[in-house]
Motif scaffolding. Structure first.
Motif, PDB file in Angstrom:
ATOM      1  N   LYS A 118      28.309  43.572  35.567  1.00  0.00           N
ATOM      2  CA  LYS A 118      29.252  43.008  36.542  1.00  0.00           C
ATOM      3  C   LYS A 118      28.791  41.630  36.991  1.00  0.00           C
ATOM      4  O   LYS A 118      29.619  40.743  37.241  1.00  0.00           O
ATOM      5  N   LEU A 119      27.492  41.450  37.091  1.00  0.00           N
ATOM      6  CA  LEU A 119      26.956  40.141  37.453  1.00  0.00           C
ATOM      7  C   LEU A 119      27.327  39.109  36.389  1.00  0.00           C
ATOM      8  O   LEU A 119      27.705  37.968  36.706  1.00  0.00           O
ATOM      9  N   ILE A 120      27.224  39.500  35.129  1.00  0.00           N
ATOM     10  CA  ILE A 120      27.599  38.608  34.030  1.00  0.00           C
ATOM     11  C   ILE A 120      29.087  38.281  34.110  1.00  0.00           C
ATOM     12  O   ILE A 120      29.491  37.123  33.960  1.00  0.00           O
ATOM     13  N   LEU A 121      29.913  39.281  34.359  1.00  0.00           N
ATOM     14  CA  LEU A 121      31.353  39.040  34.489  1.00  0.00           C
ATOM     15  C   LEU A 121      31.653  38.098  35.651  1.00  0.00           C
ATOM     16  O   LEU A 121      32.586  37.293  35.586  1.00  0.00           O
ATOM     17  N   ALA A 122      30.862  38.193  36.720  1.00  0.00           N
ATOM     18  CA  ALA A 122      31.061  37.329  37.888  1.00  0.00           C
ATOM     19  C   ALA A 122      30.772  35.869  37.560  1.00  0.00           C
ATOM     20  O   ALA A 122      31.230  34.968  38.270  1.00  0.00           O
ATOM     21  N   GLU A 123      30.002  35.622  36.491  1.00  0.00           N
ATOM     22  CA  GLU A 123      29.724  34.261  36.063  1.00  0.00           C
ATOM     23  C   GLU A 123      30.899  33.654  35.299  1.00  0.00           C
ATOM     24  O   GLU A 123      30.964  32.442  35.119  1.00  0.00           O
ATOM     25  N   TRP A 124      31.816  34.486  34.860  1.00  0.00           N
ATOM     26  CA  TRP A 124      32.958  34.021  34.077  1.00  0.00           C
ATOM     27  C   TRP A 124      34.112  33.642  34.992  1.00  0.00           C
ATOM     28  O   TRP A 124      34.192  34.107  36.132  1.00  0.00           O
ATOM     29  N   ASP A 125      35.030  32.849  34.469  1.00  0.00           N
ATOM     30  CA  ASP A 125      36.239  32.573  35.239  1.00  0.00           C
ATOM     31  C   ASP A 125      37.226  33.730  35.058  1.00  0.00           C
ATOM     32  O   ASP A 125      37.026  34.614  34.205  1.00  0.00           O
ATOM     33  N   GLU A 150      35.593  43.188  43.260  1.00  0.00           N
ATOM     34  CA  GLU A 150      34.148  43.403  43.169  1.00  0.00           C
ATOM     35  C   GLU A 150      33.440  42.138  42.703  1.00  0.00           C
ATOM     36  O   GLU A 150      32.384  41.767  43.247  1.00  0.00           O
ATOM     37  N   LEU A 151      34.001  41.455  41.734  1.00  0.00           N
ATOM     38  CA  LEU A 151      33.380  40.241  41.212  1.00  0.00           C
ATOM     39  C   LEU A 151      33.350  39.141  42.270  1.00  0.00           C
ATOM     40  O   LEU A 151      32.376  38.382  42.359  1.00  0.00           O
ATOM     41  N   GLU A 152      34.373  39.071  43.078  1.00  0.00           N
ATOM     42  CA  GLU A 152      34.388  38.080  44.148  1.00  0.00           C
ATOM     43  C   GLU A 152      33.303  38.378  45.176  1.00  0.00           C
ATOM     44  O   GLU A 152      32.629  37.468  45.671  1.00  0.00           O
ATOM     45  N   SER A 153      33.096  39.653  45.475  1.00  0.00           N
ATOM     46  CA  SER A 153      32.031  40.046  46.407  1.00  0.00           C
ATOM     47  C   SER A 153      30.662  39.687  45.839  1.00  0.00           C
ATOM     48  O   SER A 153      29.773  39.234  46.567  1.00  0.00           O
ATOM     49  N   ILE A 154      30.491  39.881  44.538  1.00  0.00           N
ATOM     50  CA  ILE A 154      29.216  39.544  43.880  1.00  0.00           C
ATOM     51  C   ILE A 154      28.957  38.046  43.989  1.00  0.00           C
ATOM     52  O   ILE A 154      27.837  37.620  44.276  1.00  0.00           O
ATOM     53  N   ARG A 155      29.974  37.243  43.755  1.00  0.00           N
ATOM     54  CA  ARG A 155      29.810  35.787  43.844  1.00  0.00           C
ATOM     55  C   ARG A 155      29.413  35.360  45.259  1.00  0.00           C
ATOM     56  O   ARG A 155      28.609  34.443  45.439  1.00  0.00           O
ATOM     57  N   VAL A 197      20.438  40.376  39.807  1.00  0.00           N
ATOM     58  CA  VAL A 197      20.642  38.989  40.238  1.00  0.00           C
ATOM     59  C   VAL A 197      20.717  38.103  38.993  1.00  0.00           C
ATOM     60  O   VAL A 197      20.207  38.468  37.933  1.00  0.00           O
ATOM     61  N   PRO A 198      21.333  36.937  39.123  1.00  0.00           N
ATOM     62  CA  PRO A 198      21.411  36.026  37.978  1.00  0.00           C
ATOM     63  C   PRO A 198      20.116  35.252  37.769  1.00  0.00           C
ATOM     64  O   PRO A 198      19.368  35.002  38.710  1.00  0.00           O
ATOM     65  N   VAL A 199      19.855  34.891  36.536  1.00  0.00           N
ATOM     66  CA  VAL A 199      18.727  34.029  36.182  1.00  0.00           C
ATOM     67  C   VAL A 199      19.303  32.751  35.584  1.00  0.00           C
ATOM     68  O   VAL A 199      20.106  32.803  34.645  1.00  0.00           O
ATOM     69  N   TYR A 200      18.882  31.614  36.128  1.00  0.00           N
ATOM     70  CA  TYR A 200      19.386  30.329  35.661  1.00  0.00           C
ATOM     71  C   TYR A 200      18.250  29.482  35.093  1.00  0.00           C
ATOM     72  O   TYR A 200      17.090  29.615  35.490  1.00  0.00           O
ATOM     73  N   THR A 201      18.601  28.598  34.190  1.00  0.00           N
ATOM     74  CA  THR A 201      17.648  27.639  33.651  1.00  0.00           C
ATOM     75  C   THR A 201      17.514  26.479  34.647  1.00  0.00           C
ATOM     76  O   THR A 201      18.309  26.366  35.588  1.00  0.00           O
ATOM     77  N   PRO A 202      16.540  25.603  34.442  1.00  0.00           N
ATOM     78  CA  PRO A 202      16.421  24.435  35.321  1.00  0.00           C
ATOM     79  C   PRO A 202      17.663  23.538  35.302  1.00  0.00           C
ATOM     80  O   PRO A 202      17.874  22.756  36.227  1.00  0.00           O
ATOM     81  N   ASP A 203      18.481  23.655  34.254  1.00  0.00           N
ATOM     82  CA  ASP A 203      19.720  22.881  34.155  1.00  0.00           C
ATOM     83  C   ASP A 203      20.920  23.636  34.717  1.00  0.00           C
ATOM     84  O   ASP A 203      22.078  23.262  34.462  1.00  0.00           O
ATOM     85  N   ASP A 204      20.646  24.722  35.453  1.00  0.00           N
ATOM     86  CA  ASP A 204      21.700  25.534  36.083  1.00  0.00           C
ATOM     87  C   ASP A 204      22.585  26.256  35.081  1.00  0.00           C
ATOM     88  O   ASP A 204      23.724  26.604  35.391  1.00  0.00           O
TER      89      ASP A 204
END
Length: 258
Positions: free
Chosen positions: A147-154, A184-189, A209-216
């Motif tokens: 669900k976290l991955i889906l929350a990263e999508w539009d 649910e995805l909006e709540s995660i964001r 939780v999400p993991v991001y690179t230094p370039d976001d």
């Protein structure tokens, strides 16, 4: 003449695809239960015995399958391929240490998960029988990490996921309604982490939780999961998100400075 040649090429391609599918059908059967005979594989794949034998001989000659006393097993050559997949992104390698440390510090099952072909894939895992889940795939909508991955999508990408994959019910708590999923995805964001409340397995909760690179750029999901007896609301919403964010931040720093 050109038409005949094109038809021949198409036929050859079709045979090749069919052969490849048969090979992987055998490998999937071996993965499900190793140490099986040709007769077992013939029954499980519905392939002729002669076909099973030929494919097994080729796989054995190449080292991808081994034979012991008439029983067949997946060979260690696949470990090499798997390690290459897990190390192709330097971020995946950095996440391995974070998963190990997170698991030790919380004494819970810890995982790093990425998305591939609309599925959640286990890249690293800490806990009992930790290697048994590596490479396994799960539906995105039934897991905290998914669900976290889906929350990263539009929204358009999420709708495509729903249309192509669907929202299969895994447990009575699995989200199967598209409107409920978008909510649910909006709540995660908004809160920055996702929770799995017995949506993939009864009696199990998880936080991601999400993991991001230094370039976001989004790299993957860092998560822990365990039994509902330990994963109380306070633990899930107050303690674990902070711990997970700290580790996700460490991965980002490692990627930035080595």
């Amino acid at each position: 003449m050109d038409t005949d040649r094109d038809e021949t090429e198409v036929d050859a391609d079709a045979v090749g695809v069919s052969t490849t599918r048969k090979t992987f059908a055998l490998l999937e059967a071996l993965k499900a239960e190793e140490g099986v005979t040709i007769a077992d594989l013939t029954e499980r794949t519905d392939l002729p015995k002669s076909t099973v034998y030929r494919h097994l001989q080729t796989l054995t000659d190449l080292g991808y399958v081994i034979e012991r006393d008439g029983n067949y097993y997946v060979g260690f050559r696949f470990v090499e391929l798997g390690e290459q997949a897990r190390s192709r992104n330097v971020g995946y390698t950095a996440a391995k240490r974070a998963v190990f440390e997170l698991g030790q510090e919380t004494d819970e099952r810890a995982v790093f998960i990425v998305e591939e072909d609309n599925e959640a894939v286990y890249v690293h895992r800490y806990g009992s029988l930790s290697n048994t889940m590596l490479g396994q795939r799960r539906p995105l909508h039934s897991m905290a990490s998914g669900k976290l991955i889906l929350a990263e999508w539009d929204d358009e990408a999420v709708r495509e996921y729903i249309d192509e994959v669907g929202l299969e019910r895994i447990t009575s708590n699995t989200i199967t309604d598209s409107d409920a999923l978008f909510s649910e995805l909006e709540s995660i964001r908004e809160r920055g982490y996702a929770v799995n409340n017995q949506e993939h397995m009864d009696g199990l909760r998880g936080v991601a939780v999400p993991v991001y690179t230094p370039d976001d750029e989004f790299l993957g999901s860092l998560a822990v999961f365990g039994p509902t007896s330990r994963f109380t609301d306070e633990y899930v919403h107050d303690d674990l998100p902070t711990r997970l964010r700290d580790k996700a931040g460490e991965i980002r720093v490692t990627l930035a400075y080595g």
